[in-house]
Design a protein around this motif. Structure first.
Motif, PDB file in Angstrom:
ATOM      1  N   GLN A  10       0.845  -0.937  -0.078  1.00  0.00           N
ATOM      2  CA  GLN A  10      -0.253   0.035  -0.123  1.00  0.00           C
ATOM      3  C   GLN A  10       0.855   1.098   0.074  1.00  0.00           C
ATOM      4  OE1 GLN A  10      -2.490  -1.000   3.173  1.00  0.00           O
ATOM      5  NE2 GLN A  10      -4.156  -1.686   1.545  1.00  0.00           N
TER       6      GLN A  10
ATOM      7  N   TYR B 135      -4.540  -1.034  -5.126  1.00  0.00           N
ATOM      8  CA  TYR B 135      -3.775  -0.620  -4.019  1.00  0.00           C
ATOM      9  C   TYR B 135      -3.744   1.092  -3.963  1.00  0.00           C
ATOM     10  CZ  TYR B 135      -2.162  -5.108  -2.637  1.00  0.00           C
ATOM     11  OH  TYR B 135      -2.256  -6.225  -2.167  1.00  0.00           O
ATOM     12  N   GLY B 138      -7.859   1.837  -4.216  1.00  0.00           N
ATOM     13  CA  GLY B 138      -8.285   1.370  -3.294  1.00  0.00           C
ATOM     14  C   GLY B 138      -9.643   0.671  -3.821  1.00  0.00           C
TER      15      GLY B 138
END
Lengths: 99, 173
Positions: A10, B135, B138
């Motif tokens: 992330q 990622y 989202g």
């Protein structure tokens, strides 16, 4: 670079920095205005051309050239009105959205 | 601040350009970044495409039914805009790692960004798109399917394989 956990991924894919610029928004709005003006000009040119053609036909061939159309409208008024109404509704329904 | 539905309704019914400006302000960052990822950090091409995306969105906003989020809908327009650009003959088909290195280094001079771009070059186009949407934006797998039109299984395998490739190439760097 460590990329073993979901958090690492992330972090890796996170968009770096801010791209919130008012200049971009303004340039999109300016483009919208330009395209709107171009569209208005095209519609105006098309309408003018159609009127000029109708006038030229009437002037060159005389008003009797419209006689068959007038006869048809008088004989089959319901068909004529329906066709006009469908054309208007179709134009309104298919009218491209602004741009 | 007004919610998306209200802003969209104002654009559709009143052709309100201020309301549309608010939508552009809200979503410009994610769309511009998404396109930068797809164009391998070609910022000017990405911004040109982003502008076209918002113009197309304005033109077609009356077709937005609210079945997906507005962000998903915009990303699908952006994805199609990029594919159309990629089909053009003048589009640079293969971007070498040297080109990316020079571009990123002169613009930002950040080693981290250079490394990210280099690692991304190991991914296939589908893997890069799916990982970015998952990622960075989202999105759920289902939303990625809506944007890309890939089957769900393909989206999952792109994400899994892309992650493996990134982990392996990160270990080597």
């Amino acid at each position: 670079m460590k990329l073993s956990t979901e958090e690492d991924l992330q972090q890796f894919f996170a968009y770096q920095g801010s791209l919130n610029e008012s200049g971009f928004v303004e340039s999109v709005q300016i483009k919208l205005q330009e395209r709107k003006k171009i569209r208005q000009r095209i519609i105006l040119a098309a309408t003018t051309a159609a009127i000029m053609v109708a006038l030229a036909v009437a002037m060159l061939a005389g008003y009797e050239v419209w006689q068959p159309v007038i006869d048809f409208a008088l004989k089959n008024s319901y068909v004529f009105i329906t066709v006009i109404a469908l054309s208007v509704l179709g134009t309104l329904y298919l009218k491209p959205n602004k741009v | 601040m007004m919610n998306d539905q209200l802003l969209i309704a104002r654009v559709v019914t009143d052709q309100d350009q201020q309301a549309f400006g608010s939508l552009v302000r809200k979503y410009q960052q994610s769309i511009r970044y998404f396109l930068r990822r797809l164009t391998s950090s070609d910022c000017s091409l990405a911004d040109d495409l982003a502008q076209e995306v918002f113009l197309t969105a304005y033109k077609k906003i009356h077709t937005f039914r609210g079945e997906s989020s507005f962000s998903t809908w915009l990303h699908s327009i952006a994805y199609r805009a990029f594919l159309n650009e990629k089909r053009k003959p003048h589009y640079i088909k293969e971007i070498s790692s040297d080109w990316v290195y020079e571009e990123v280094a002169t613009v930002d001079n950040q080693e981290q960004k250079i490394l990210i771009e280099r690692l991304m070059l190991n991914l296939s186009f589908g893997e890069k798109v799916c990982l970015t949407l998952s990622y960075s934006a989202g999105m759920s797998h289902q939303e990625i399917v809506e944007v890309t039109n890939f089957p769900l299984g393909t989206v999952k395998s792109h994400i899994k394989r892309g992650k493996q490739k990134l982990i392996e190439s990160a270990k080597r760097n």
